[in-house]
Design a protein around this motif. Structure first.
Motif, PDB file in Angstrom:
ATOM      1  N   GLU A   1       0.828  -1.211   0.000  1.00 31.28           N
ATOM      2  CA  GLU A   1       0.000   0.000   0.000  1.00 31.28           C
ATOM      3  C   GLU A   1       0.862   1.261   0.000  1.00 31.28           C
ATOM      4  N   GLU A   2       1.888   1.274   0.822  1.00 30.28           N
ATOM      5  CA  GLU A   2       2.794   2.431   0.881  1.00 30.28           C
ATOM      6  C   GLU A   2       3.484   2.642  -0.465  1.00 30.28           C
ATOM      7  N   ALA A   3       3.921   1.549  -1.083  1.00 31.30           N
ATOM      8  CA  ALA A   3       4.579   1.641  -2.391  1.00 31.30           C
ATOM      9  C   ALA A   3       3.625   2.198  -3.432  1.00 31.30           C
ATOM     10  N   LYS A   4       2.412   1.703  -3.439  1.00 32.05           N
ATOM     11  CA  LYS A   4       1.410   2.123  -4.421  1.00 32.05           C
ATOM     12  C   LYS A   4       1.051   3.607  -4.268  1.00 32.05           C
ATOM     13  N   GLU A   5       0.949   4.059  -3.017  1.00 29.95           N
ATOM     14  CA  GLU A   5       0.526   5.438  -2.756  1.00 29.95           C
ATOM     15  C   GLU A   5       1.649   6.467  -2.894  1.00 29.95           C
ATOM     16  N   ASN A   6       2.883   6.076  -2.593  1.00 30.36           N
ATOM     17  CA  ASN A   6       3.937   7.083  -2.460  1.00 30.36           C
ATOM     18  C   ASN A   6       5.203   6.859  -3.275  1.00 30.36           C
ATOM     19  N   TYR A   7       5.259   5.801  -4.048  1.00 34.35           N
ATOM     20  CA  TYR A   7       6.478   5.502  -4.784  1.00 34.35           C
ATOM     21  C   TYR A   7       6.159   5.197  -6.240  1.00 34.35           C
ATOM     22  N   ASP A   8       7.156   5.408  -7.088  1.00 26.54           N
ATOM     23  CA  ASP A   8       7.044   5.083  -8.504  1.00 26.54           C
ATOM     24  C   ASP A   8       8.227   4.187  -8.854  1.00 26.54           C
ATOM     25  N   VAL A   9       7.928   3.001  -9.334  1.00 26.94           N
ATOM     26  CA  VAL A   9       8.982   2.035  -9.659  1.00 26.94           C
ATOM     27  C   VAL A   9       9.953   2.583 -10.696  1.00 26.94           C
TER      28      VAL A   9
ATOM     29  N   PHE B   1      13.230   3.771  -9.544  1.00 28.58           N
ATOM     30  CA  PHE B   1      14.174   2.724  -9.145  1.00 28.58           C
ATOM     31  C   PHE B   1      14.607   1.907 -10.368  1.00 28.58           C
ATOM     32  N   ASP B   2      14.665   2.566 -11.511  1.00 33.80           N
ATOM     33  CA  ASP B   2      15.025   1.907 -12.771  1.00 33.80           C
ATOM     34  C   ASP B   2      14.174   0.662 -13.019  1.00 33.80           C
ATOM     35  N   ASN B   3      12.883   0.782 -12.669  1.00 37.63           N
ATOM     36  CA  ASN B   3      11.898  -0.297 -12.841  1.00 37.63           C
ATOM     37  C   ASN B   3      12.254  -1.579 -12.084  1.00 37.63           C
ATOM     38  N   ASP B   4      13.040  -1.438 -11.045  1.00 39.40           N
ATOM     39  CA  ASP B   4      13.403  -2.579 -10.193  1.00 39.40           C
ATOM     40  C   ASP B   4      12.449  -2.592  -8.996  1.00 39.40           C
ATOM     41  N   GLU B   5      11.376  -3.376  -9.130  1.00 42.61           N
ATOM     42  CA  GLU B   5      10.341  -3.414  -8.088  1.00 42.61           C
ATOM     43  C   GLU B   5      10.898  -3.936  -6.763  1.00 42.61           C
ATOM     44  N   GLU B   6      11.785  -4.896  -6.808  1.00 38.55           N
ATOM     45  CA  GLU B   6      12.369  -5.442  -5.583  1.00 38.55           C
ATOM     46  C   GLU B   6      13.150  -4.372  -4.818  1.00 38.55           C
ATOM     47  N   GLU B   7      13.916  -3.569  -5.542  1.00 39.06           N
ATOM     48  CA  GLU B   7      14.663  -2.481  -4.905  1.00 39.06           C
ATOM     49  C   GLU B   7      13.701  -1.464  -4.292  1.00 39.06           C
ATOM     50  N   MET B   8      12.645  -1.126  -5.036  1.00 43.61           N
ATOM     51  CA  MET B   8      11.661  -0.172  -4.527  1.00 43.61           C
ATOM     52  C   MET B   8      11.016  -0.703  -3.250  1.00 43.61           C
TER      53      MET B   8
END
Length: 176
Positions: free
Chosen positions: A47-55, A58-65
């Protein structure tokens, strides 16, 4: 209408919460050296990732995000030196009440804890709301007992989801 029943527990008296002073766990040394682990519920990280972060950041590295999100939540959870172990542990209710639920795994014991996720003002209202929703009880000495739902309106807002959940309760018991 709220029905009241007496039970012996509460926020202002034992045993609903047990508080822990985080420095006693030596987290700075033991957490990052692998002797302890902190587990944040996946739904909170997502939820936090979805609301406040853009993958894309992070060079489209979801794991890093997600790792960054997890570490940020852990930093927030450990910001204040006190955490609370409730008698009833419910991650969804804690998150609804704006608390950070987490598990602290140590070699001696596993703890289910709640953190304010901040410091600098009285956040007792979060613990009182949590007790109401997780245990259907409140302490006779609590701010809620003295002020009713208006106490939570100030902190959460009149149209908040948590206030709606509290108002639905008709089986609340006075603790203490």
């Amino acid at each position: 209408m709220i029905k009241l029943r007496r039970v012996f527990s509460g926020i202002h008296i034992e045993p609903f919460y047990k508080d822990y002073y985080l420095p006693q766990f030596n987290l700075q040394e033991k957490l990052w050296d692998g002797y302890h682990d902190i587990i944040i519920p996946d739904f909170i990280i997502q939820e936090e990732a979805k609301e406040n972060y853009d993958v894309a950041d992070f060079d489209n590295d979801e794991e890093e995000m997600l790792g960054t999100v997890r570490n940020t939540i852990i930093d927030d959870a450990l910001m204040y030196n006190w955490v609370y172990a409730p008698r009833v542990y419910n991650e969804e209710v804690a998150h609804l009440c704006h608390l950070i639920p987490f598990r602290l795994i140590t070699s001696e014991e596993d703890y289910e804890l709640l953190s304010f996720g901040g410091c600098g003002m009285d956040m007792t209202y979060k613990l009182e709301a949590y007790q109401l929703l997780a245990d259907d009880s409140y302490d006779a000495n609590s701010n809620f007992a003295k002020q009713g739902v208006k106490y939570f309106e100030y902190y959460y807002g009149k149209e908040s989801r948590i206030l709606k959940e509290i108002k639905k309760r008709s089986d609340l018991k006075i603790a203490g």
